[in-house]
Write a protein that holds these residues in place. Structure first.
Motif, PDB file in Angstrom:
ATOM      1  N   LEU A  36       0.334  -1.239  -0.125  1.00  0.00           N
ATOM      2  CA  LEU A  36       0.173   0.124  -0.308  1.00  0.00           C
ATOM      3  C   LEU A  36       0.819   0.702  -0.027  1.00  0.00           C
ATOM      4  N   VAL A  37       2.075   1.219   1.038  1.00  0.00           N
ATOM      5  CA  VAL A  37       3.571   2.021   0.419  1.00  0.00           C
ATOM      6  C   VAL A  37       3.252   2.719  -0.806  1.00  0.00           C
ATOM      7  N   THR A  38       3.867   1.495  -1.636  1.00  0.00           N
ATOM      8  CA  THR A  38       4.528   1.161  -2.698  1.00  0.00           C
ATOM      9  C   THR A  38       4.137   0.698  -3.581  1.00  0.00           C
ATOM     10  N   PHE A  39       4.423   0.153  -4.192  1.00  0.00           N
ATOM     11  CA  PHE A  39       3.454  -0.460  -6.068  1.00  0.00           C
ATOM     12  C   PHE A  39       2.080  -1.055  -5.755  1.00  0.00           C
ATOM     13  N   GLY A  40       1.691  -1.432  -5.160  1.00  0.00           N
ATOM     14  CA  GLY A  40      -0.139  -1.715  -5.321  1.00  0.00           C
ATOM     15  C   GLY A  40      -1.145  -0.594  -5.021  1.00  0.00           C
ATOM     16  N   GLY A  85      12.047  12.785  -6.064  1.00  0.00           N
ATOM     17  CA  GLY A  85      11.490  11.727  -6.725  1.00  0.00           C
ATOM     18  C   GLY A  85      12.286  10.426  -6.572  1.00  0.00           C
ATOM     19  N   ILE A  86      13.405  10.351  -6.756  1.00  0.00           N
ATOM     20  CA  ILE A  86      14.514   9.296  -6.756  1.00  0.00           C
ATOM     21  C   ILE A  86      15.316   8.839  -5.546  1.00  0.00           C
ATOM     22  N   VAL A  87      15.226   9.356  -5.012  1.00  0.00           N
ATOM     23  CA  VAL A  87      15.204   8.788  -2.885  1.00  0.00           C
ATOM     24  C   VAL A  87      14.495   8.335  -2.136  1.00  0.00           C
ATOM     25  N   ARG A  88      13.079   8.691  -3.230  1.00  0.00           N
ATOM     26  CA  ARG A  88      11.837   7.755  -2.797  1.00  0.00           C
ATOM     27  C   ARG A  88      11.913   6.301  -3.204  1.00  0.00           C
ATOM     28  N   LEU A  89      12.092   6.484  -4.332  1.00  0.00           N
ATOM     29  CA  LEU A  89      12.022   5.352  -4.739  1.00  0.00           C
ATOM     30  C   LEU A  89      13.098   4.082  -4.569  1.00  0.00           C
ATOM     31  N   LEU A  90      14.590   5.341  -4.223  1.00  0.00           N
ATOM     32  CA  LEU A  90      15.699   4.559  -3.585  1.00  0.00           C
ATOM     33  C   LEU A  90      15.022   3.563  -1.639  1.00  0.00           C
ATOM     34  N   ALA A  91      14.485   4.504  -1.670  1.00  0.00           N
ATOM     35  CA  ALA A  91      14.073   4.661   0.029  1.00  0.00           C
ATOM     36  C   ALA A  91      12.660   2.721   0.368  1.00  0.00           C
ATOM     37  N   TRP A  92      12.351   3.186  -1.066  1.00  0.00           N
ATOM     38  CA  TRP A  92      11.829   1.967  -1.029  1.00  0.00           C
ATOM     39  C   TRP A  92      12.106   1.077  -1.695  1.00  0.00           C
ATOM     40  N   ALA A  93      13.402   0.436  -2.099  1.00  0.00           N
ATOM     41  CA  ALA A  93      14.233  -0.807  -2.606  1.00  0.00           C
ATOM     42  C   ALA A  93      15.127  -0.404  -0.759  1.00  0.00           C
ATOM     43  N   ALA A  94      15.674  -0.077  -0.153  1.00  0.00           N
ATOM     44  CA  ALA A  94      15.840  -0.353   0.948  1.00  0.00           C
ATOM     45  C   ALA A  94      15.231  -0.919   2.062  1.00  0.00           C
ATOM     46  N   LEU A  95      14.220  -0.126   1.744  1.00  0.00           N
ATOM     47  CA  LEU A  95      12.707  -0.805   3.245  1.00  0.00           C
ATOM     48  C   LEU A  95      12.922  -1.899   2.757  1.00  0.00           C
ATOM     49  N   GLY A  96      12.716  -2.854   1.258  1.00  0.00           N
ATOM     50  CA  GLY A  96      12.319  -4.815   1.302  1.00  0.00           C
ATOM     51  C   GLY A  96      13.457  -5.411   1.737  1.00  0.00           C
ATOM     52  N   VAL A  97      14.336  -4.435   1.850  1.00  0.00           N
ATOM     53  CA  VAL A  97      16.034  -5.013   1.814  1.00  0.00           C
ATOM     54  C   VAL A  97      16.254  -5.119   3.705  1.00  0.00           C
ATOM     55  N   ALA A 176      14.060   0.142  -6.991  1.00  0.00           N
ATOM     56  CA  ALA A 176      12.960  -0.293  -6.024  1.00  0.00           C
ATOM     57  C   ALA A 176      11.630  -1.626  -6.587  1.00  0.00           C
ATOM     58  N   GLU A 177      11.387  -1.634  -7.910  1.00  0.00           N
ATOM     59  CA  GLU A 177      10.282  -2.357  -8.512  1.00  0.00           C
ATOM     60  C   GLU A 177      11.552  -4.101  -8.400  1.00  0.00           C
ATOM     61  N   GLU A 178      12.929  -4.131  -8.514  1.00  0.00           N
ATOM     62  CA  GLU A 178      12.912  -5.103  -8.554  1.00  0.00           C
ATOM     63  C   GLU A 178      13.323  -5.937  -7.423  1.00  0.00           C
ATOM     64  N   VAL A 179      14.084  -5.140  -5.783  1.00  0.00           N
ATOM     65  CA  VAL A 179      13.838  -5.469  -4.957  1.00  0.00           C
ATOM     66  C   VAL A 179      12.347  -5.597  -4.322  1.00  0.00           C
ATOM     67  N   LEU A 180      11.687  -5.021  -4.730  1.00  0.00           N
ATOM     68  CA  LEU A 180      10.413  -4.992  -4.174  1.00  0.00           C
ATOM     69  C   LEU A 180       8.972  -6.127  -4.863  1.00  0.00           C
ATOM     70  N   VAL A 181       9.295  -6.392  -6.268  1.00  0.00           N
ATOM     71  CA  VAL A 181       8.699  -6.943  -6.742  1.00  0.00           C
ATOM     72  C   VAL A 181       8.409  -8.911  -6.877  1.00  0.00           C
ATOM     73  N   VAL A 182       9.611  -8.155  -6.930  1.00  0.00           N
ATOM     74  CA  VAL A 182      10.540  -9.665  -6.943  1.00  0.00           C
ATOM     75  C   VAL A 182      11.543 -10.319  -5.732  1.00  0.00           C
ATOM     76  N   ALA A 183      12.389  -9.844  -5.460  1.00  0.00           N
ATOM     77  CA  ALA A 183      12.849 -11.031  -4.070  1.00  0.00           C
ATOM     78  C   ALA A 183      11.962 -10.518  -3.225  1.00  0.00           C
ATOM     79  N   TYR A 184      11.697  -9.110  -2.775  1.00  0.00           N
ATOM     80  CA  TYR A 184      10.842 -10.183  -1.262  1.00  0.00           C
ATOM     81  C   TYR A 184       9.640 -10.177  -1.016  1.00  0.00           C
TER      82      TYR A 184
END
Length: 268
Positions: A36-40, A85-97, A176-184
């Motif tokens: 809900l915070v990210t890609f959903g 906006g770029i930092v926000r996406l990188l933060a999404w990736a960091a959240l998943g990791v 952001a996409e590969e970390v959250l949508v695939v790995a996470y």
């Protein structure tokens, strides 16, 4: 020798440790919040955008959607907002990791530790060609069939920072996409006892959903990309090739569009 059937089949996995009811509930809550915070949420918004475009008087093929757009008429404020906006996406990736790491699944396990040229970069270049070239053909076909909007990858003003910012957007999108949508997501669904195929389809559907603002062609193309990327990760446990491939595809789209706009008839 690895056959196509072997590749399409999910890799064997050790059974996940069964979770009790409280742990399963907590994991579902975590997944729901993260999505809900990210890609959903992006997927839900994208569905509304497609519905709005479909209800407009003009056909989809006569409408245009821009991806990277100016965010202010003031150059420095525009740059600052682009970087935020770029930092926000990188933060999404960091959240998943971080969430995976907190549960004992570190970056090395998901293939996101130190990248290697032969095992990560070169396969990433190959994946970019495998996805990018047919993807362009699918986009043109979907637009011809009035199933897709005209996509303008980048309409940023021609400031000195446009090119590096477009590349940074590409890197942030891919991370952001590969970390959250695939790995996470696939890892969490595995922990919940989902099969590899079921987890793969869920991941691909999520990826397709938040691209529906481009049209049905964009959603379907990214669903197929999600199947290929997800299966690659399931087979290899290497995430860097996906990040490299995605970043290359987006960089070529963003930078190439700016270079070719006005010189190629089929570009909006």
């Amino acid at each position: 020798m690895t056959t196509l059937r072997d590749w399409l089949s999910p890799a064997p996995r050790n059974p996940a440790t069964p979770l009790n009811a409280a742990d399963r509930r907590a994991l579902w809550i975590e997944i729901t919040i993260v999505l809900l915070v990210t890609f959903g949420l992006s997927g839900l918004s994208s569905i509304l955008s497609l519905l709005e475009s479909a209800l407009a008087p003009a056909p989809l093929s006569e409408q245009t959607v821009a991806l990277n757009v100016p965010r202010s008429s003031q150059q420095l404020i525009d740059l600052s907002r682009q970087l935020l906006g770029i930092v926000r996406l990188l933060a999404w990736a960091a959240l998943g990791v971080y969430l995976l790491w907190r549960s004992g699944i570190g970056p090395k396990i998901i293939g996101f530790a130190r990248p290697h040229l032969r095992r990560d970069v070169l396969p990433g270049v190959g994946l970019a060609a495998l996805i990018g070239i047919p993807g362009l053909g699918l986009y043109l076909a979907a637009r011809a069939m009035n199933l897709n909007l005209n996509v303008a990858p980048s309409v940023l003003e021609d400031y000195w920072w446009r090119l590096p910012t477009e590349v940074l957007w590409a890197i942030a999108n891919s991370a952001a996409e590969e970390v959250l949508v695939v790995a996470y997501l696939i890892t969490r669904l595995r922990q919940l006892g989902w099969s590899e195929n079921r987890s793969l389809v869920a991941s691909a559907l999520l990826r397709g959903s938040y691209h529906l603002y481009q049209g049905l062609g964009g959603g379907f193309g990214n669903f197929v990309m999600g199947l290929i990327f997800g299966r690659f990760w399931q087979k290899t446990s290497r995430l860097w090739p996906l990040v490299v491939a995605h970043a290359l595809i987006d960089s070529v789209a963003f930078v190439g569009y700016q270079a070719l706009r006005g010189h190629v008839s089929w570009l909006p």
